[in-house]
Design a protein around this motif. Structure first.
Motif, PDB file in Angstrom:
ATOM      1  N   ARG A  93      -1.524  14.465  -5.955  1.00  0.00           N
ATOM      2  CA  ARG A  93      -1.134  15.800  -6.426  1.00  0.00           C
ATOM      3  C   ARG A  93      -2.349  16.589  -6.925  1.00  0.00           C
ATOM      4  N   ILE A  94      -3.195  15.944  -7.706  1.00  0.00           N
ATOM      5  CA  ILE A  94      -4.383  16.622  -8.219  1.00  0.00           C
ATOM      6  C   ILE A  94      -5.356  16.935  -7.083  1.00  0.00           C
ATOM      7  N   THR A  95      -5.507  15.996  -6.155  1.00  0.00           N
ATOM      8  CA  THR A  95      -6.382  16.225  -5.006  1.00  0.00           C
ATOM      9  C   THR A  95      -5.929  17.442  -4.203  1.00  0.00           C
ATOM     10  N   ALA A  96      -4.618  17.570  -4.014  1.00  0.00           N
ATOM     11  CA  ALA A  96      -4.076  18.700  -3.252  1.00  0.00           C
ATOM     12  C   ALA A  96      -4.408  20.029  -3.920  1.00  0.00           C
ATOM     13  N   HIS A  97      -4.242  20.093  -5.235  1.00  0.00           N
ATOM     14  CA  HIS A  97      -4.508  21.350  -5.941  1.00  0.00           C
ATOM     15  C   HIS A  97      -5.998  21.694  -5.948  1.00  0.00           C
ATOM     16  N   VAL A  98      -6.843  20.696  -6.145  1.00  0.00           N
ATOM     17  CA  VAL A  98      -8.294  20.938  -6.135  1.00  0.00           C
ATOM     18  C   VAL A  98      -8.736  21.437  -4.766  1.00  0.00           C
ATOM     19  N   THR A  99      -8.200  20.819  -3.717  1.00  0.00           N
ATOM     20  CA  THR A  99      -8.561  21.214  -2.353  1.00  0.00           C
ATOM     21  C   THR A  99      -8.088  22.626  -2.036  1.00  0.00           C
ATOM     22  N   ALA A 100      -6.859  22.950  -2.448  1.00  0.00           N
ATOM     23  CA  ALA A 100      -6.318  24.288  -2.189  1.00  0.00           C
ATOM     24  C   ALA A 100      -7.136  25.362  -2.904  1.00  0.00           C
ATOM     25  N   LEU A 101      -7.569  25.069  -4.128  1.00  0.00           N
ATOM     26  CA  LEU A 101      -8.393  26.019  -4.872  1.00  0.00           C
ATOM     27  C   LEU A 101      -9.730  26.243  -4.167  1.00  0.00           C
ATOM     28  N   THR A 102     -10.343  25.160  -3.707  1.00  0.00           N
ATOM     29  CA  THR A 102     -11.651  25.262  -3.045  1.00  0.00           C
ATOM     30  C   THR A 102     -11.547  26.002  -1.716  1.00  0.00           C
ATOM     31  N   MET A 103     -10.553  25.619  -0.904  1.00  0.00           N
ATOM     32  CA  MET A 103     -10.399  26.267   0.393  1.00  0.00           C
ATOM     33  C   MET A 103      -9.897  27.705   0.255  1.00  0.00           C
ATOM     34  N   GLY A 104      -9.158  27.977  -0.811  1.00  0.00           N
ATOM     35  CA  GLY A 104      -8.746  29.352  -1.070  1.00  0.00           C
ATOM     36  C   GLY A 104      -9.941  30.247  -1.330  1.00  0.00           C
ATOM     37  N   PHE A 105     -10.920  29.716  -2.063  1.00  0.00           N
ATOM     38  CA  PHE A 105     -12.157  30.465  -2.293  1.00  0.00           C
ATOM     39  C   PHE A 105     -12.907  30.709  -0.989  1.00  0.00           C
ATOM     40  N   MET A 106     -12.949  29.688  -0.131  1.00  0.00           N
ATOM     41  CA  MET A 106     -13.597  29.846   1.169  1.00  0.00           C
ATOM     42  C   MET A 106     -12.871  30.898   2.009  1.00  0.00           C
ATOM     43  N   GLY A 107     -11.541  30.898   1.925  1.00  0.00           N
ATOM     44  CA  GLY A 107     -10.764  31.907   2.640  1.00  0.00           C
ATOM     45  C   GLY A 107     -11.090  33.316   2.166  1.00  0.00           C
ATOM     46  N   LEU A 108     -11.326  33.455   0.870  1.00  0.00           N
ATOM     47  CA  LEU A 108     -11.694  34.760   0.318  1.00  0.00           C
ATOM     48  C   LEU A 108     -13.023  35.232   0.903  1.00  0.00           C
ATOM     49  N   LEU A 109     -13.973  34.330   1.054  1.00  0.00           N
ATOM     50  CA  LEU A 109     -15.253  34.687   1.659  1.00  0.00           C
ATOM     51  C   LEU A 109     -15.080  35.122   3.111  1.00  0.00           C
ATOM     52  N   LEU A 110     -14.225  34.412   3.838  1.00  0.00           N
ATOM     53  CA  LEU A 110     -13.962  34.786   5.232  1.00  0.00           C
ATOM     54  C   LEU A 110     -13.333  36.172   5.308  1.00  0.00           C
ATOM     55  N   LEU A 111     -12.479  36.474   4.344  1.00  0.00           N
ATOM     56  CA  LEU A 111     -11.777  37.759   4.330  1.00  0.00           C
ATOM     57  C   LEU A 111     -12.732  38.908   4.001  1.00  0.00           C
ATOM     58  N   LEU A 112     -13.707  38.648   3.147  1.00  0.00           N
ATOM     59  CA  LEU A 112     -14.605  39.705   2.689  1.00  0.00           C
ATOM     60  C   LEU A 112     -15.801  39.933   3.625  1.00  0.00           C
ATOM     61  N   VAL A 131      -9.315  12.440 -13.018  1.00  0.00           N
ATOM     62  CA  VAL A 131      -8.903  12.158 -11.641  1.00  0.00           C
ATOM     63  C   VAL A 131      -9.644  13.074 -10.665  1.00  0.00           C
ATOM     64  N   ALA A 132      -9.724  14.363 -11.021  1.00  0.00           N
ATOM     65  CA  ALA A 132     -10.417  15.318 -10.155  1.00  0.00           C
ATOM     66  C   ALA A 132     -11.877  14.918  -9.968  1.00  0.00           C
ATOM     67  N   LYS A 133     -12.486  14.413 -11.029  1.00  0.00           N
ATOM     68  CA  LYS A 133     -13.878  13.978 -10.947  1.00  0.00           C
ATOM     69  C   LYS A 133     -14.026  12.793 -10.000  1.00  0.00           C
ATOM     70  N   LYS A 134     -13.103  11.828 -10.092  1.00  0.00           N
ATOM     71  CA  LYS A 134     -13.146  10.666  -9.212  1.00  0.00           C
ATOM     72  C   LYS A 134     -13.001  11.079  -7.742  1.00  0.00           C
ATOM     73  N   VAL A 135     -12.017  11.937  -7.498  1.00  0.00           N
ATOM     74  CA  VAL A 135     -11.738  12.343  -6.124  1.00  0.00           C
ATOM     75  C   VAL A 135     -12.894  13.170  -5.566  1.00  0.00           C
ATOM     76  N   THR A 136     -13.414  14.079  -6.386  1.00  0.00           N
ATOM     77  CA  THR A 136     -14.521  14.920  -5.929  1.00  0.00           C
ATOM     78  C   THR A 136     -15.761  14.077  -5.657  1.00  0.00           C
ATOM     79  N   LYS A 137     -16.010  13.091  -6.501  1.00  0.00           N
ATOM     80  CA  LYS A 137     -17.144  12.195  -6.294  1.00  0.00           C
ATOM     81  C   LYS A 137     -17.013  11.450  -4.978  1.00  0.00           C
ATOM     82  N   LEU A 138     -15.786  11.058  -4.639  1.00  0.00           N
ATOM     83  CA  LEU A 138     -15.530  10.362  -3.377  1.00  0.00           C
ATOM     84  C   LEU A 138     -15.634  11.320  -2.195  1.00  0.00           C
ATOM     85  N   ALA A 139     -15.096  12.532  -2.382  1.00  0.00           N
ATOM     86  CA  ALA A 139     -15.013  13.484  -1.266  1.00  0.00           C
ATOM     87  C   ALA A 139     -16.325  14.202  -0.997  1.00  0.00           C
ATOM     88  N   PHE A 140     -17.144  14.402  -2.025  1.00  0.00           N
ATOM     89  CA  PHE A 140     -18.322  15.258  -1.882  1.00  0.00           C
ATOM     90  C   PHE A 140     -19.277  14.792  -0.776  1.00  0.00           C
TER      91      PHE A 140
END
Length: 464
Positions: free
Chosen positions: A318-337, A16-25
């Motif tokens: 549900r899977i899309t939400a978790h994948v997005t939160a993980l990705t944006m969380g990483f981006m937030g870490l970059l902003l913080l550092l 599912v994550a692969k399908k959503v990422t392929k669509l979203a990328f």
């Protein structure tokens, strides 16, 4: 229809994550191109003055208020095309009505848009210098605003159908045109006239014209998302209005509210306002990722909703939400550092950089929450429940951001107050959207149960 994106609720999360990422990328790449495009305009005009940065940045924020009218045709077209694709129906009427609505809503703005935006900027606290430069920037954009509305509706049709690669390719061409023309026209390079802030506006206008030309070429050459049949069903028009109107109202009121909020910051002077606009441009790299996945969640939700595949819809969201939160969380870490280094991209003014760093550190902490809010909002729109995001966004923005900021600014006169409440409000919005989505989807999941046992529905088109 080969572009149906149906989810089997027994699929692995990786599938599912692969399908959503392929669509979203491709959507993410398109949005990141827009971010680069917008950032490049800020970088170029930063050589003029801090006032020019504030004018272009604030104008871009105010344009979101105008572009909210675009949501009537964009959201209605995207959601209806997705739902009709999922239900194996001809989506032509959705696109045709979307194009008609885009022209009708954009036409008055051709004549009134610039004056309306600059008037609102002045009312919200922008200085006369900022509004004067903003007028120069906005004039070319509103001259061709109809073109922008039409290209956006075509973009919506491709995304709703599940073809996100073609709009990315068009966006790539538009991005090149915008950046190159702005480079030539702002400072008068290579013998072109020096137009300064007006040159940045012409960069956007020219890119929209080229984008429409490319879409027309693709349709003539047969690269359209689906065959176009001249069908103007009144039922489809009513559905587009019912789905698109709440989103248009939501974006209009949210954008207006946002610019009232920006007005709090404008009261601290042009340097704080410039820092806020720079912070927004840096953060937008993360936001555009969330927006890309949100668009994907709307398409996924709409197609599975049209196919009555409610369990697959819920699983995919549900899977899309978790994948997005993980990705944006990483981006937030970059902003913080690295907030200082990101700010240096846009300016060398030490005071502007100092405030921009404060902004980035604060918003870095709310990136995962923004992800969840975006995905559940997008899922509700795909289900056709666009009135819910309208209510949630307005209540959350005023109750947790504007009113507390207004009250505390009377005691603590610092831009940190609105920035802190901006981050807090996003957390509250995520909680409310999660609750609203779970409440709505539960109504339809329960219809698929019998005697306390879940009846598995195998969506048509899914191979196991």
């Amino acid at each position: 229809m080969s572009n149906r994106l149906l989810i089997d609720h027994d699929e692995s999360w990786r599938s599912v994550a692969k399908k959503v990422t392929k669509l979203a990328f491709p959507i993410i790449l398109s949005n990141l191109l827009y971010t680069i495009e917008s950032a490049f305009s800020i970088i170029l005009v930063s050589g003029l003055s801090a006032t020019a940065v504030a004018a272009v940045g604030y104008s871009a924020s105010m344009l979101w208020f105008i572009y909210s009218l675009m949501a009537l045709s964009y959201t209605g077209t995207s959601v209806l095309v997705a739902q009709m694709t999922g239900a194996k129906k001809d989506p032509s009427p959705a696109l045709l009505w979307g194009l008609i609505l885009s022209i009708l809503t954009a036409l008055p703005l051709t004549f009134t848009g610039t004056n309306l935006v600059t008037f609102l900027m002045g009312e919200f606290g922008a200085s006369k210098g900022v509004t004067a430069l903003a007028k120069e920037y906005l004039d070319p954009i509103f001259t061709f605003i109809i073109v922008g509305f039409i290209t956006n509706t075509l973009y919506a049709a491709y995304n709703g159908y599940g073809d996100t690669k073609t709009p990315f390719k068009v966006a790539l061409i538009m991005n090149f045109v915008n950046i190159s023309s702005a480079y030539l026209l702002i400072y008068g390079n290579l013998g072109f006239p020096r137009l300064e802030t007006k040159g940045a506006g012409w960069g956007i206008a020219l890119s929209e014209l080229v984008g429409l030309a490319v879409y027309i070429y693709l349709y003539i050459r047969g690269r359209k998302p689906f065959p176009i049949c001249l069908s103007f069903s009144k039922d489809v028009l009513i559905k587009i209005l019912r789905v698109g109107t709440p989103t248009a109202l939501e974006r209009a009121f949210s954008s207006l509210s946002f610019n009232i909020f920006v007005g709090f910051l404008a009261s601290f002077g042009d340097k704080v306002l410039a820092a806020h606009q720079i912070g927004l441009r840096v953060e937008s790299a993360s936001f555009m990722i969330g927006f890309g996945f949100m668009t994907a969640s709307t398409t996924l939700s709409g197609q599975n909703w049209g196919a009555k595949n409610y369990a697959g819809l819920d699983y995919g969201v549900r899977i899309t939400a978790h994948v997005t939160a993980l990705t944006m969380g990483f981006m937030g870490l970059l902003l913080l550092l690295f907030p200082h280094y990101f700010s240096l991209i846009f300016t060398r003014d030490s005071q502007v950089i100092r405030y921009a760093v404060y902004y980035l550190v604060i918003v870095a902490l709310s990136q995962p929450q923004m992800a969840y809010a975006s995905i559940y909002s997008g899922a509700l729109k795909g289900m056709g429940k666009t009135y819910i995001p309208l209510g949630v966004n307005l209540i959350s923005f005023w109750l947790f951001r504007i009113i507390p900021s207004y009250l505390l600014l009377r005691q603590f006169h610092t831009p940190l107050v609105p920035w802190i409440f901006m981050s807090f409000e996003m957390s509250m919005r995520a909680i409310i959207f999660y609750w609203a989505y779970k409440r709505e989807i539960a109504k339809f999941l329960s219809s698929r149960t019998k005697g306390g046992r879940c009846i598995k529905v195998q969506p048509e088109g899914i191979k196991k």
